[in-house]
Design an enzyme around this catalytic site. Structure first.
Site, mmCIF file in Angstrom:
data_model
loop_
_atom_site.group_PDB
_atom_site.id
_atom_site.type_symbol
_atom_site.label_atom_id
_atom_site.label_comp_id
_atom_site.label_asym_id
_atom_site.label_seq_id
_atom_site.Cartn_x
_atom_site.Cartn_y
_atom_site.Cartn_z
ATOM 1 N N ARG A 1 54.908 38.633 39.671
ATOM 2 C CA ARG A 1 54.586 37.239 39.390
ATOM 3 C C ARG A 1 55.021 36.888 37.984
ATOM 4 N NH1 ARG A 1 50.209 34.939 41.919
ATOM 5 N NH2 ARG A 1 50.710 36.412 43.554
ATOM 6 N N SER B 1 52.127 31.827 45.379
ATOM 7 C CA SER B 1 50.783 31.793 45.959
ATOM 8 C C SER B 1 50.026 30.553 45.472
ATOM 9 C CB SER B 1 50.048 33.090 45.629
ATOM 10 O OG SER B 1 48.822 33.163 46.304
ATOM 11 N N HIS B 2 48.906 30.772 44.784
ATOM 12 C CA HIS B 2 48.061 29.662 44.327
ATOM 13 C C HIS B 2 48.285 29.336 42.856
ATOM 14 C CE1 HIS B 2 46.029 33.421 43.369
ATOM 15 N NE2 HIS B 2 45.479 32.785 42.355
ATOM 16 N N LYS C 1 55.942 38.944 47.105
ATOM 17 C CA LYS C 1 55.034 39.828 47.817
ATOM 18 C C LYS C 1 55.882 40.688 48.736
ATOM 19 C CE LYS C 1 51.083 36.661 47.699
ATOM 20 N NZ LYS C 1 50.114 35.847 48.488
ATOM 21 N N ASP D 1 45.883 27.753 50.967
ATOM 22 C CA ASP D 1 46.498 27.886 49.656
ATOM 23 C C ASP D 1 47.997 27.641 49.763
ATOM 24 O OD1 ASP D 1 47.219 30.267 50.935
ATOM 25 O OD2 ASP D 1 47.099 31.445 49.099
ATOM 26 N N ASP E 1 50.712 29.371 49.898
ATOM 27 C CA ASP E 1 51.604 30.102 50.804
ATOM 28 C C ASP E 1 50.964 30.435 52.139
ATOM 29 O OD1 ASP E 1 49.944 32.020 49.557
ATOM 30 O OD2 ASP E 1 51.424 33.611 49.802
ATOM 31 N N ASP F 1 48.270 32.110 53.204
ATOM 32 C CA ASP F 1 47.623 33.361 53.617
ATOM 33 C C ASP F 1 46.120 33.374 53.338
ATOM 34 O OD1 ASP F 1 47.679 33.720 50.851
ATOM 35 O OD2 ASP F 1 48.982 35.488 50.898
ATOM 36 N N ARG F 2 45.578 32.244 52.839
ATOM 37 C CA ARG F 2 44.135 32.174 52.558
ATOM 38 C C ARG F 2 43.538 30.919 53.184
ATOM 39 N NH1 ARG F 2 42.394 31.835 47.210
ATOM 40 N NH2 ARG F 2 44.371 31.008 46.446
ATOM 41 N N THR G 1 39.459 44.209 44.815
ATOM 42 C CA THR G 1 40.105 42.936 45.093
ATOM 43 C C THR G 1 41.624 43.098 45.060
ATOM 44 O OG1 THR G 1 38.277 41.602 44.236
ATOM 45 C CG2 THR G 1 40.484 40.622 44.147
ATOM 46 N N GLU H 1 38.350 39.105 51.734
ATOM 47 C CA GLU H 1 38.153 38.949 50.297
ATOM 48 C C GLU H 1 37.518 37.600 50.001
ATOM 49 O OE1 GLU H 1 41.265 40.579 47.434
ATOM 50 O OE2 GLU H 1 42.476 39.856 49.098
ATOM 51 N N MET H 2 36.780 37.541 48.909
ATOM 52 C CA MET H 2 36.149 36.306 48.479
ATOM 53 C C MET H 2 37.184 35.204 48.228
ATOM 54 S SD MET H 2 33.259 34.953 47.878
ATOM 55 C CE MET H 2 32.802 33.350 47.231
ATOM 56 N N SER H 3 38.388 35.579 47.870
ATOM 57 C CA SER H 3 39.426 34.593 47.561
ATOM 58 C C SER H 3 39.919 33.855 48.798
ATOM 59 C CB SER H 3 40.609 35.283 46.880
ATOM 60 O OG SER H 3 41.173 36.253 47.745
ATOM 61 N N HIS I 1 41.451 35.664 51.622
ATOM 62 C CA HIS I 1 42.292 36.524 52.462
ATOM 63 C C HIS I 1 41.401 37.181 53.528
ATOM 64 C CE1 HIS I 1 45.920 36.509 49.881
ATOM 65 N NE2 HIS I 1 45.077 36.479 48.874
#
Length: 469
Positions: A20, A108-109, A118, A244, A246, A248-249, A308, A327-329, A331
């Site tokens: 990134r 991503s975000h 990724k 998000d 991309d 994936d969330r 995470t 995950e909390m995010s 995912h």
């Protein structure tokens, strides 16, 4: 092999579970090309022949995916370019096209001036030392130069991907939903997916625009869900889904404007998945609620807390054979009926399947979600620091911090301090120079006490720190 370090590549690009950087600063076309060559050189050593590539809707995406293709082909591997897609569609294509390798150009975000990569090589989402080894490969010039460049072809996977989900997921009753894609790339696919499932869809910001003109495409933060909450209040939709940048969330909002954070979503998914996988392991990351473990145990599963990071969770899922992780995010990783990778659109489809089944039995979808175990908690809080400072401060906290009254401290990922009536977490982000903080408790007084405890130890290691709580 190439000469050592043919292009200046900043080591800061190589994060714990992806690459990134800032466009035209640390991340340039030349840098992406040499990273592509490094990825393909690594893949060659694992007997791989071809790599699927895709990109999200960021403005730098077209130039970067062309450079990525050039780098991969320079190492002699074939490229299958599936164009502008959501990240899970690259994972899907790497399975279905039997390449076992995929690279997604995505920020991503992160803000619009970021982008990144990724990566999946030989079926594994690479992370940690494996990502660092790509940097070392570039430094050493250990890059394969093929006498004949690899091939290049463009493939369309949209309909195959949508059809695969539609063949797996069924609605038991019609659903009225609102979706907010935040001008991210999921906007190209999510409306069609849910309409074809039989839902009535109200779409917000589904036009792909890499400047993200309406709000940031990150459903982990409540401010980015306010448009969706307002839409639900004003219209007849009974549920809101958000994605998000991309795709994936997943973020979820009820009719009455309650945010159902992903750790609570995971409880509903776990209950469903464990009916088909009794005794299965359910993995959740260190940011998740304390309510998950007793919930999973009560439904016949084995709870497992882990680090995470999407690549780290995927690796753990592979190691354990778990049917579900989250995950909390946002995912969510389904191995049950799916491939084991994180996919916000597929997770949304599974959520609608569960809620439609309950709706057909006379239950209100929002009431089902709001009834999931809950505690007083904060969202993710970000303490912004200088580059690298976040890791140094966490290391110092691990050595010096004392938390009177705590029951145990987990060092799996940062510090998660468990109290009889709550927990506090401080961990380093692996994508931006921040310390991520989260707090949960059984009462407002306990939440304030735990935050005060953390404020004390955080300011002890950085006297001038401007904490976000």
């Amino acid at each position: 092999m190439s000469a050592a370090m043919p292009v200046k590549v900043a080591p800061v690009l190589f994060k714990a579970y992806d690459i990134r950087g800032i466009v035209d600063a640390t991340l340039t076309v030349d840098v992406v090309r040499v990273i592509g060559q490094a990825i393909a050189s690594d893949a060659r050593e694992h007997d791989q022949k071809s790599i699927v590539i895709g990109r999200d809707g960021r403005l730098s995406g077209p130039a970067f995916i062309a450079a990525l293709a050039d780098g991969i082909r320079a190492a002699g591997l074939d490229v299958i370019d599936i164009g502008q897609v959501a990240t899970p569609m690259v994972y899907y294509a790497s399975h279905e096209l039997d390449t076992h390798c995929g690279v997604m150009i995505t920020g991503s975000h992160n803000p619009p001036d970021y982008n990144g990569l990724k990566m999946v090589i030989a079926g594994e989402a690479i992370h940690g030392e494996r990502i660092q080894s790509l940097y070392q490969r570039i430094v050493d010039g250990n890059l394969h130069e093929a006498l004949t460049p690899g091939g290049y072809e463009q493939r369309e996977v949209r309909q195959a991907y949508l059809s695969r989900i539609l063949s797996d997921v069924r609605l038991s009753a019609p659903m009225r939903i609102a979706i907010d894609c935040g001008n991210g790339v999921a906007g190209d696919f999510a409306p069609e997916l849910y309409e074809r499932m039989g839902a009535q869809v109200t779409s917000l910001f589904c036009e792909v625009d890499g400047t993200f003109p309406n709000h940031h495409p990150d459903p982990a933060h409540p401010e980015n869900l306010q448009d969706l909450i307002a839409c639900l209040a004003a219209g007849d939709a009974e549920l809101g889904l958000a994605f998000d940048g991309d795709g994936d969330r997943l973020g979820v909002v009820t009719k009455d404007g309650q945010i159902i954070y992903p750790d609570r979503q995971l409880m509903l998914f776990a209950e469903d998945v464990l009916t088909r996988n009794p005794g299965g392991t359910i993995i959740y990351d260190v940011k998740c609620t304390r309510n998950i473990a007793p919930w999973v145990l009560s439904h016949g599963g084995v709870p497992m807390m882990w680090k995470t990071g999407h690549s780290l969770v995927k690796a753990r899922l592979r190691e354990t054979g778990a049917p579900l992780a989250g995950e909390m995010s946002g995912h969510i990783f389904f191995k049950d009926r799916w491939y084991g990778f994180d996919d916000g659109m597929y997770a949304g489809a599974r959520l609608l399947e569960i809620l439609s089944r309950l709706k057909a039995a006379g239950r209100d979808p929002s009431e089902v979600l709001n009834a999931l175990p809950n505690s007083l908690s904060t969202p993710e809080l970000h303490w912004e620091l200088a580059e690298g400072e976040n890791f140094a401060l966490i290391d110092e906290l691990r050595k010096t911090a004392v938390f009177p009254g705590s029951e145990r401290i987990s060092l799996i990922d940062g510090l998660r301090v468990e109290y009889p009536d709550g927990f506090g977490l401080a961990r380093s982000s692996n994508t931006t120079p921040v310390i991520v903080l989260r707090f949960e408790a059984d009462s407002a007084a306990a939440l304030a006490r735990i935050q005060s405890d953390f404020r004390r130890v955080l300011l002890a290691v950085k006297l001038d720190g401007k904490l976000p709580f």
